[in-house]
Design a protein around this motif. Sequence first.
Motif, PDB file in Angstrom:
ATOM      1  N   PRO A 183      -8.443   1.192  -6.098  1.00 30.09           N
ATOM      2  CA  PRO A 183      -9.682   1.747  -6.659  1.00 30.09           C
ATOM      3  C   PRO A 183      -9.672   3.269  -6.802  1.00 30.09           C
ATOM      4  N   ALA A 184      -9.056   3.978  -5.850  1.00 31.20           N
ATOM      5  CA  ALA A 184      -9.054   5.447  -5.902  1.00 31.20           C
ATOM      6  C   ALA A 184      -8.297   5.955  -7.124  1.00 31.20           C
ATOM      7  N   LEU A 185      -7.211   5.277  -7.509  1.00 31.58           N
ATOM      8  CA  LEU A 185      -6.445   5.691  -8.681  1.00 31.58           C
ATOM      9  C   LEU A 185      -7.200   5.353  -9.961  1.00 31.58           C
ATOM     10  N   LYS A 186      -7.854   4.193  -9.988  1.00 30.84           N
ATOM     11  CA  LYS A 186      -8.670   3.829 -11.148  1.00 30.84           C
ATOM     12  C   LYS A 186      -9.787   4.851 -11.357  1.00 30.84           C
ATOM     13  N   LYS A 187     -10.411   5.254 -10.249  1.00 33.59           N
ATOM     14  CA  LYS A 187     -11.515   6.212 -10.316  1.00 33.59           C
ATOM     15  C   LYS A 187     -11.014   7.555 -10.833  1.00 33.59           C
ATOM     16  N   LEU A 188      -9.809   7.956 -10.387  1.00 33.64           N
ATOM     17  CA  LEU A 188      -9.221   9.205 -10.852  1.00 33.64           C
ATOM     18  C   LEU A 188      -9.006   9.198 -12.366  1.00 33.64           C
ATOM     19  N   PRO A 246       0.826  -1.210   0.000  1.00 30.09           N
ATOM     20  CA  PRO A 246       0.000   0.000   0.000  1.00 30.09           C
ATOM     21  C   PRO A 246       0.863   1.265   0.000  1.00 30.09           C
ATOM     22  N   SER A 247       0.358   2.319  -0.595  1.00 17.67           N
ATOM     23  CA  SER A 247       1.027   3.620  -0.520  1.00 17.67           C
ATOM     24  C   SER A 247       0.950   4.121   0.924  1.00 17.67           C
ATOM     25  N   GLY A 248       2.016   4.793   1.364  1.00 15.74           N
ATOM     26  CA  GLY A 248       2.031   5.357   2.707  1.00 15.74           C
ATOM     27  C   GLY A 248       2.666   4.463   3.746  1.00 15.74           C
ATOM     28  N   MET A 249       3.019   3.233   3.371  1.00 10.08           N
ATOM     29  CA  MET A 249       3.652   2.314   4.312  1.00 10.08           C
ATOM     30  C   MET A 249       5.108   2.106   3.914  1.00 10.08           C
ATOM     31  N   GLU A 258      -7.631  18.383  -6.481  1.00 10.25           N
ATOM     32  CA  GLU A 258      -9.018  18.756  -6.768  1.00 10.25           C
ATOM     33  C   GLU A 258      -9.750  17.641  -7.515  1.00 10.25           C
ATOM     34  N   GLN A 259      -8.987  16.827  -8.241  1.00  9.26           N
ATOM     35  CA  GLN A 259      -9.564  15.685  -8.954  1.00  9.26           C
ATOM     36  C   GLN A 259      -9.723  14.466  -8.045  1.00  9.26           C
ATOM     37  N   GLY A 260      -9.167  14.566  -6.826  1.00  4.42           N
ATOM     38  CA  GLY A 260      -9.316  13.470  -5.874  1.00  4.42           C
ATOM     39  C   GLY A 260      -8.058  12.681  -5.567  1.00  4.42           C
ATOM     40  N   LEU A 261      -6.898  13.133  -6.089  1.00  8.69           N
ATOM     41  CA  LEU A 261      -5.647  12.413  -5.816  1.00  8.69           C
ATOM     42  C   LEU A 261      -5.104  12.801  -4.448  1.00  8.69           C
ATOM     43  N   GLY A 262      -4.876  11.805  -3.606  1.00 12.86           N
ATOM     44  CA  GLY A 262      -4.378  12.088  -2.265  1.00 12.86           C
ATOM     45  C   GLY A 262      -3.054  11.432  -1.955  1.00 12.86           C
ATOM     46  N   ARG A 263      -2.305  11.055  -3.001  1.00 11.49           N
ATOM     47  CA  ARG A 263      -1.039  10.340  -2.794  1.00 11.49           C
ATOM     48  C   ARG A 263      -0.149  10.510  -4.023  1.00 11.49           C
ATOM     49  N   LEU A 264       1.071  10.008  -3.945  1.00  9.17           N
ATOM     50  CA  LEU A 264       1.973   9.957  -5.086  1.00  9.17           C
ATOM     51  C   LEU A 264       1.415   8.959  -6.101  1.00  9.17           C
ATOM     52  N   PHE A 265       1.293   9.375  -7.365  1.00  9.38           N
ATOM     53  CA  PHE A 265       0.788   8.448  -8.383  1.00  9.38           C
ATOM     54  C   PHE A 265       1.959   7.730  -9.035  1.00  9.38           C
ATOM     55  N   LEU A 266       2.517   6.783  -8.299  1.00  8.12           N
ATOM     56  CA  LEU A 266       3.576   5.909  -8.805  1.00  8.12           C
ATOM     57  C   LEU A 266       3.299   4.515  -8.260  1.00  8.12           C
ATOM     58  N   HIS A 267       3.137   3.554  -9.179  1.00 12.19           N
ATOM     59  CA  HIS A 267       2.696   2.218  -8.789  1.00 12.19           C
ATOM     60  C   HIS A 267       3.507   1.162  -9.528  1.00 12.19           C
ATOM     61  N   ALA A 268       4.122   0.246  -8.781  1.00 12.49           N
ATOM     62  CA  ALA A 268       4.862  -0.868  -9.374  1.00 12.49           C
ATOM     63  C   ALA A 268       3.841  -1.899  -9.841  1.00 12.49           C
ATOM     64  N   CYS A 269       3.564  -1.902 -11.152  1.00 10.64           N
ATOM     65  CA  CYS A 269       2.418  -2.662 -11.660  1.00 10.64           C
ATOM     66  C   CYS A 269       2.736  -4.075 -12.141  1.00 10.64           C
ATOM     67  N   ARG A 270       3.988  -4.326 -12.545  1.00  7.24           N
ATOM     68  CA  ARG A 270       4.295  -5.631 -13.147  1.00  7.24           C
ATOM     69  C   ARG A 270       5.762  -5.973 -12.941  1.00  7.24           C
ATOM     70  N   ILE A 271       6.027  -7.256 -12.760  1.00  7.22           N
ATOM     71  CA  ILE A 271       7.413  -7.710 -12.596  1.00  7.22           C
ATOM     72  C   ILE A 271       7.574  -9.069 -13.271  1.00  7.22           C
ATOM     73  N   ARG A 272       8.738  -9.276 -13.846  1.00  8.99           N
ATOM     74  CA  ARG A 272       9.055 -10.566 -14.470  1.00  8.99           C
ATOM     75  C   ARG A 272      10.418 -11.025 -13.971  1.00  8.99           C
TER      76      ARG A 272
END
Length: 316
Positions: A304-309, A108-111, A272-286
């Motif tokens: 879900p919050a990032l998808k909604k954004l 999770p972000s923030g940890m 203002e669009q609803g982002l409350g964190r850094l938008f950086l996500h480790a999405c895939r690894i091989r």
Amino acid sequence: MKQDNQSVRLLTIEAEHEGQRIDNFLRTQLKGVPKSLIYRILRKGEVRVNKKRIKPEYKLLAGDVIRVPPVRVAEREEVLPSARLDSVQGLESAILYEDDALLVLNKPSGMAVHGGSGLSFGVIEGLRALRPQARFLELVHRLDRDTSGILLVAKKRSMLRSLHEQLREKTMDKHYLALVRGQWQPHQKVVKAPLKKNELASGERIVRVDRDGKPSETRFRIVQKFDGATLVECSPVTGRTHQIRVHTLHAGHPIAGDDKYGDRQFDEKMREQGLGRLFLHACRIRFFHPGREETMTLEAPLEPALKKLLTRMAGA
């Protein structure tokens, strides 16, 4: 409670620890000691290998004799406060994959990934509380506190060695999603800019592009364009601290919600669009799983919050 190691300890490295970085080894030996203190005693030369000063990235060899100075060690808490218990239980649902040698988490972000620097609790402490029977749990790599996504945790020394070798040989592929300011240009596929860590007067560490820095490379691909922003996939070839965050800034497109390297005006629009964190996500690894003798590809979904954004921005 705390206990003191009043005398110098001399530790001889066994074969199973060969190839491990000295800073990571010390973290396993000095449970409860802040990471900042471990790096301080390394910088001051209080830790010696075969009677010589070494750098934090030194790789251990079987037979090395490590001098560990007296340090103040915090005893591990037997009972976690209720707020931490909630975090620990939340980690169970964040596990993407687990076997007898490896655990893969959608952090999770923030940890933070581990305690230290004013934090007494992080992902690795949470996992150890979650898996008290596990004799070995060590981070394979790290993610910034505010970055979410795939995090590998080894449950066996052999797995840790194999994955570290893949990182060194650059055969492990890591991919991130970042929402950046402005319109990323299709021709901007690679950023090669040397990075150097700097320490401010306040003690805060910051990374800057510097010709005297370490060679660093990140590859980029446009995923989706929005009004005033672009979602890009970032693939770091090297693994420097804050690499993606500094390389996007260097390219003129800082990441949304980045309080260290970002753009305040852009960040305010994103809030203002609803982002409350850094938008950086480790999405895939091989990577290659030595136990299964096969290449594995794992993906971590956006929260879900990032998808909604993104949905909201696409409809704007």
